[in-house]
Structures are given as C-alpha cells and as structure tokens.
Scaffold this motif. Structure first.
Motif, PDB file in Angstrom:
ATOM      1  N   VAL A 103      16.554  15.589  -6.377  1.00 36.74           N
ATOM      2  CA  VAL A 103      17.884  16.097  -6.058  1.00 36.74           C
ATOM      3  C   VAL A 103      18.876  15.196  -6.783  1.00 36.74           C
ATOM      4  O   VAL A 103      18.898  13.987  -6.582  1.00 36.74           O
ATOM      5  CB  VAL A 103      18.155  16.110  -4.540  1.00 36.74           C
ATOM      6  N   LEU A 109      20.485  22.715  -4.598  1.00 39.29           N
ATOM      7  CA  LEU A 109      20.287  22.710  -3.154  1.00 39.29           C
ATOM      8  C   LEU A 109      21.310  23.584  -2.423  1.00 39.29           C
ATOM      9  O   LEU A 109      20.970  24.287  -1.472  1.00 39.29           O
ATOM     10  CB  LEU A 109      20.400  21.257  -2.679  1.00 39.29           C
ATOM     11  N   THR A 128      12.451  15.492  -0.757  1.00 44.34           N
ATOM     12  CA  THR A 128      12.507  15.340  -2.210  1.00 44.34           C
ATOM     13  C   THR A 128      11.831  14.035  -2.612  1.00 44.34           C
ATOM     14  O   THR A 128      11.971  13.019  -1.931  1.00 44.34           O
ATOM     15  CB  THR A 128      13.967  15.396  -2.727  1.00 44.34           C
TER      16      THR A 128
END
Ligand code: IMP
Ligand code: MG
Length: 370
Positions: A103, A109, A128
């Motif tokens: 991320v 996201l 993640t």
C-alpha cells in the motif's frame, strides 16, 4: 546489484525478513479469524506470492479469490466505474481479508473500499506485506502491516518495475545516487558567485551557472544555443523547455559527478518541476535550495562600493540597484515557497566575512551529505 530495464536495484529486504513478517501476519489472521470462514481476496498482480504464503499458513476453512482492478465507462452521471475483475462470488455478509503486496498512496485501496462496501460485506480488513507510511494519505484503515518502508521504489516478491522483477525472492530497492544537488540563490551583491566557486572546489561539485551555459551554447552554436538565440534575437524569453534541455545536457556531460550547484536556475515553478522530474529520472533530486540572506541596505551599500571600481553601469545607480533587488525577491518568492513546502529551503545569513559565510553554508551542506 541487478538491472531491470534501464534501472539499477540493490538488495534491500532479505528473504528471511520477508518470511518472518509473513509468519507474524498469518498468526494475527489465524487469531482474528479462528472458527470463522473468511474470504481472502488477493489483488493481482503484485500479491500473488504474498497471498500464497498467507493462505498456506491459514489453519481454518477459507475461500480464495484473486482480483484485478478494472474500470468501465458508466453512464454520464457516474463516469468511470471501478470494478474488481475476476470476482466470482457474492461477498454479501462475508468477512473479507484483502491481501495486498504493497500500500503506497492508498489510491487503489480507496477504490476497493468503495467496491466492498457496495457489495455489502459484513466486514473487511486489509493485510499488506509492505506499507509506505510517508506516502499513505488516505483514511481507509490498514489493520495488518508486514514491513513498513520509507517512500522508496522496491521490486521483488511479486512487485515489479514495468513488468520485471516479480520473480525475485528477496526485495530490492532502487539504487541510490549519492549526489548532492543544490540550488543556490542570493540577491545581487550577496556574494553568491564567490561562494559558489569556493563550494564547488570544497565539495567537488559541478557549478552550473545558467548564464555561462547560455553563453557557451550560443557562442558554440549548438542546436540548443541557436534555438535560444532565435528567441533572444526576437526579444522574447527563452522558453523553459530550451533552458531545461540545455541544463540537462550539462548534467549529462558530467556523468558521475558528486553533485551540482545550480545557479540562476530554476527561475519559475515550471522550471523547478522540470528539474525535479529530470533529476528523479536519474535517481536523484534537488536536496536543498540555499539562499544567502542579506538586508537590502547592506546590499545597496555593497553594490555602490563595487560600482566604484567594477565599472558596471548597473552597480552605479542606486535606483537601478534597488530595482534589481526587488526583482530578485519577486522572482524567488515562488521558489522559496516551492522548496519550503518540501522542507528544502535553507536561509543562510549572508553578512560577514567570506570565510564566515562559507562556514555557514558548509554547515548546511555537511548536514545534507551525512
Ligand atoms: P497505491 O499508490 O497504494 O494505490 O498503490 C498502487 C500500486 O502501485 C500497488 O498496488 C503496486 O502495484 C504499485 N506500487 C506502489 N509502490 C510500489 C513499489 O515500491 N514497487 C512496485 N510497485 C509499487
Ligand atoms: Mg497492487
């Protein structure tokens, strides 16, 4: 060291660190979802290795889906609609674990968050492997993070650079270019030229003075010089693009340099942005804008003094001097603001002996070179 396409990468996170992060994440998931039946959703392509390792370590019943972010043109009112391509089950009322390789800004996201909410999941959590806290600007909670990394570009263990590097079993980061690049500013009379000459020798930097570069290119009738001249002759400003290309060529001539002192450039925010993206493409950046700060009255006195011996017309007339100083402040205010926003602005007291000022400048540069 490895090379992918045009870029060099160096080892960064060894396999054993990746696997101990994975063990920890799996342990956490086993405890959160004990006795439940979560749906693991791996976001392709990057997450295939991570997802496989996590799913192998999950003890209970679970379901697995792999998706890719996709989009289609919706009606005129909805614009582009994001979808999860490959999702072949109803998620309504389910507990979902989103498995992400990395991320970064969180843009992906945010899209997925909306899709999962629309699908009426009972609950979802994000796990993640890698997380860049400095880059993450969104509010969607990321509950389970493996390894936090600074805002650097990495490859390996599923992550790619332009399609390559996914098969690497450890993680590499882009090889850093240990240059120190300074943008030096100072109002007329601040002693910028003197200091630039001293600093370039002291730190073995290349001094790029826009004025010199222009004169050199025009005198030698280079393609860029001729182009610049055609604008100057018409009384027009040389377009940023020509200036930037000239300076880029200068940087390229000095492959392997310790760094550069840019003098007289950038002058506009557009030039500063162009310089940033050019240096970024070479694996480096502008590290600091250093400005010599001298009170107007001191500058006026210095220039009038210099005018007595230099014979420079623009040093003889106080009104002309004051105008040059105000042009300088108008011009640099935007750039000061631009670099300040990135925490790269350093104001240095420019009053004192040459030595004292060099010492003050050196204190800033030494800190940057640490
Ligand atoms: P986002 O910025 O969080 O939306 O991340 C978007 C996507 O960019 C990730 O899913 C990765 O595919 C890719 N990405 C972000 N950072 C890196 C990196 O350091 N190396 C390789 N890919 C990355
Ligand atoms: Mg991804």
């Amino acid at each position: 060291m490895i090379k992918l396409h045009d870029l060099e990468f160096e080892p960064y996170i060894p396999e054993e660190n990746i696997f101990s992060a994975i063990d920890k994440i799996a342990e956490e998931l086993n405890s959160i979802y004990a006795g439940k039946r979560p749906v693991f959703i791996g976001v392709l392509n990057g997450s295939f290795m991570f997802a496989s390792e996590i799913i192998k370590r999950f003890n209970g019943d679970c379901e697995v889906s792999f998706v890719k972010m996709g989009s289609y043109e919706g009606t005129t009112t909805t614009g582009t609609v994001k979808t999860l391509v490959g999702l072949n089950q109803d998620l309504k009322g389910r507990e979902v674990v989103l498995l992400e390789d990395i991320v970064d800004t969180g843009n992906t996201l945010v899209e997925i968050d909306q899709i999962l909410k629309n699908a009426e999941v009972a609950d979802y959590k994000v796990a993640t492997l890698f997380f860049k806290p400095e880059a993450y600007k969104k509010k969607v909670p990321v509950q389970i993070k493996g390894i936090e990394i600074p805002n650097k570009f990495i490859v390996g263990f599923g992550l790619d650079y332009d399609g390559l590097g996914r098969n690497l079993t450890q993680v590499y980061k882009r090889k850093e270019n240990r240059m120190t690049n300074l943008v030096l500013f100072g109002p007329p009379g601040a002693g910028k030229g003197t200091q630039a000459t001293i600093l370039k020798d002291k730190y073995n930097l290349i001094h790029i003075s826009t004025g010199d570069v222009f004169r050199f290119n025009i005198k030698n009738k280079t393609e860029l010089g001729l182009s610049a001249k055609s604008f100057i002759d018409k009384g027009l400003l040389v377009p940023d693009e020509v200036t930037i290309n000239m300076l880029n060529a200068e940087v390229e001539k000095n492959e392997g340099a310790n760094g550069f002192i840019f003098d007289g450039f950038p002058r506009t925010e557009a030039q500063a942005l162009a310089l940033n993206s050019y240096l970024e493409s070479r694996g480096t950046e502008v590290h600091a804008m250093i400005a010599l700060e001298v009170e107007d009255e001191v500058l006026v006195q210095r220039l009038l003094e210099r005018g007595k011996t230099s014979g420079r017309k623009d040093d003889a007339d106080e009104a002309v001097i004051r105008n040059r100083i105000s042009v300088y402040y108008n011009e640099t205010a935007i750039l000061k603001n631009f670099y300040q926003k990135q925490d790269k602005y350093y104001g240095v007291d420019g009053v004192g002996s040459i030595n004292e000022i060099t010492e003050r400048l050196s204190a800033v540069i030494d800190e940057l070179m640490k």
